[in-house]
Design a protein around this motif. Sequence first.
Motif, PDB file in Angstrom:
ATOM      1  N   ALA A 279       0.847  -1.187   0.000  1.00  0.00           N
ATOM      2  CA  ALA A 279       0.000   0.000   0.000  1.00  0.00           C
ATOM      3  C   ALA A 279       0.887   1.242   0.000  1.00  0.00           C
ATOM      4  N   PHE A 280       0.401   2.312  -0.639  1.00  0.00           N
ATOM      5  CA  PHE A 280       1.086   3.586  -0.560  1.00  0.00           C
ATOM      6  C   PHE A 280       0.732   4.263   0.760  1.00  0.00           C
ATOM      7  N   ASP A 281       1.633   5.106   1.253  1.00  0.00           N
ATOM      8  CA  ASP A 281       1.365   5.797   2.506  1.00  0.00           C
ATOM      9  C   ASP A 281       0.441   6.997   2.312  1.00  0.00           C
ATOM     10  N   THR A 282       0.089   7.294   1.063  1.00  0.00           N
ATOM     11  CA  THR A 282      -0.841   8.378   0.784  1.00  0.00           C
ATOM     12  C   THR A 282      -1.647   8.051  -0.459  1.00  0.00           C
ATOM     13  N   GLN A 283      -2.863   8.558  -0.515  1.00  0.00           N
ATOM     14  CA  GLN A 283      -3.700   8.394  -1.689  1.00  0.00           C
ATOM     15  C   GLN A 283      -3.801   9.692  -2.484  1.00  0.00           C
ATOM     16  N   THR A 284      -3.074  10.693  -2.056  1.00  0.00           N
ATOM     17  CA  THR A 284      -3.083  11.985  -2.752  1.00  0.00           C
ATOM     18  C   THR A 284      -1.668  12.508  -2.893  1.00  0.00           C
ATOM     19  N   ILE A 285      -1.294  12.839  -4.112  1.00  0.00           N
ATOM     20  CA  ILE A 285      -0.007  13.458  -4.397  1.00  0.00           C
ATOM     21  C   ILE A 285      -0.273  14.867  -4.905  1.00  0.00           C
ATOM     22  N   THR A 286       0.413  15.833  -4.349  1.00  0.00           N
ATOM     23  CA  THR A 286       0.259  17.225  -4.765  1.00  0.00           C
ATOM     24  C   THR A 286       1.541  17.701  -5.430  1.00  0.00           C
ATOM     25  N   LEU A 287       1.416  18.244  -6.649  1.00  0.00           N
ATOM     26  CA  LEU A 287       2.574  18.697  -7.418  1.00  0.00           C
ATOM     27  C   LEU A 287       2.362  20.121  -7.886  1.00  0.00           C
ATOM     28  N   PRO A 288       3.449  20.856  -8.089  1.00  0.00           N
ATOM     29  CA  PRO A 288       3.322  22.205  -8.641  1.00  0.00           C
ATOM     30  C   PRO A 288       2.963  22.155 -10.125  1.00  0.00           C
ATOM     31  N   ALA A 289       2.287  23.180 -10.602  1.00  0.00           N
ATOM     32  CA  ALA A 289       1.852  23.213 -11.999  1.00  0.00           C
ATOM     33  C   ALA A 289       2.928  23.796 -12.905  1.00  0.00           C
ATOM     34  N   ASN A 290       2.958  23.270 -14.121  1.00  0.00           N
ATOM     35  CA  ASN A 290       3.757  23.838 -15.215  1.00  0.00           C
ATOM     36  C   ASN A 290       5.256  23.882 -14.930  1.00  0.00           C
ATOM     37  N   LYS A 291       5.740  22.943 -14.151  1.00  0.00           N
ATOM     38  CA  LYS A 291       7.183  22.883 -13.923  1.00  0.00           C
ATOM     39  C   LYS A 291       7.578  21.459 -13.539  1.00  0.00           C
ATOM     40  N   PRO A 292       8.744  21.017 -13.985  1.00  0.00           N
ATOM     41  CA  PRO A 292       9.214  19.683 -13.588  1.00  0.00           C
ATOM     42  C   PRO A 292       9.397  19.610 -12.079  1.00  0.00           C
ATOM     43  N   TYR A 293       9.289  18.394 -11.560  1.00  0.00           N
ATOM     44  CA  TYR A 293       9.368  18.215 -10.117  1.00  0.00           C
ATOM     45  C   TYR A 293      10.013  16.866  -9.818  1.00  0.00           C
ATOM     46  N   THR A 294      10.829  16.819  -8.785  1.00  0.00           N
ATOM     47  CA  THR A 294      11.481  15.574  -8.378  1.00  0.00           C
ATOM     48  C   THR A 294      10.740  14.982  -7.192  1.00  0.00           C
TER      49      THR A 294
END
Length: 446
Positions: A364-379
Amino acid sequence: MTDDPKAPRPRQSLLLPVLIPLVLLVGIGIVLWGFSRLLLRMEPHAATATAFITAAGIVTVVGIVASRKRVNTGSLLTVGIGVIGVAMLASGAALLLASKQPEGAGGPSVILTITAPSGAAASGFQNNSLTAPSDTPFTITFDNQDPGVEHQVTVASADPQKDPSATTYVQGAGITGVSTVDYASPALPAGKYFFFCSFHPTTMTGTLTTSPGASTEGPGGGVSSSITASGLQFNTDSLTFQAGQPTQFTFNNDDPGVQHNLAIYTDSSAKQNLFRGEIVTGVGTGNYTIPALKPGTYFFRCDIHIDMNGTVTVTPAGGGGSTGPPTSGPPPTSAPPPTSAPPPTSGPPTTGGDTTTVTASGLAFDTQTITLPANKPYTLTFDNEDSGVPHDIAIFPDASATNPLFTGDIVIGVKTVQYPIPALKPGTYYFHCDVHPDMNGSVTVG
């Protein structure tokens, strides 16, 4: 002078009698585990024979030792050494015989794959049009995936039901599914031939076309149409596709309870993925659509068992050979571009609510929601804490899990990796683990 009967007698150490059997058990366990790895890489019949001979040898050694009047420490050591010796001799003989199997006197062998899917008696062969080089012996790998049903392959100059005088070139023995067998074919002159299953000659039929210099496999000028995983290895280490167009491709898994897939990379470093097929668990079939690739040479493998690999050759649409290594970057495709947007030259800084790490633990994942910034690559840091279990993260436009926007490398066992997520437009997306799709959730970009 006599011994004092009241004097304490020296006590014998109990450590040695306990330690010797434990050491022998551990040693035998290690040998048997290694021996099982060898058996898994052999053909089923060879593995069965090797295991039987080894078991008989071990029983013989133990019987000889047990027939002695007295069994002591030396006898136990004899049993241990005998078990190890028999296992090593049997393994060495099996590997030696396997290494001497011919691959063709004139160079790499020519292999054609014919598959009988489940229900083949009514629906026919999976691929009913094949090509092969003329005047060259070849091997037909027949993959019967029809459980409990007997099939085979016969190659003739024409349909015997229409032409009783037709010449038979290959008369394969029948096999009951699920199983695989190789049939040897003599060199055939250029022309068209008829192949069929003698048990179901009206529904299971196909055409084999031979011509000078032709490639093997299905229609389309030598385009590979399928591959089979069996015994922890692929049935071929070479695939051929035509440049500039998607290819419908069938992936057959004949290993019960074992996960396999097919993934294509720019080279053997497997750093840049061009295609990753859905993982098939146990005996089953996956229908892949290989995207359009540029002419060149690529690398393919099973992401679960990375020693199962080979070479992909993409020929120009005109049919010529490889023009050299592929250019960097993902190949063009005829499918609509993904909804991800190119990264702007500047953008707002990462907000405090962005997800930095996702952990897989206990399937299982430890979260069901991932939040990312818009319009830019992210690590994004991905941490797999499930020992020996493969996981990854893949992001899709929606829960249909098609047209992936990002597919991370599969991570096997306890390991942490960095995923370079491409720039995505604001919105809500879907993510899951490709190996365990019930591990999923939503991605919020904004």
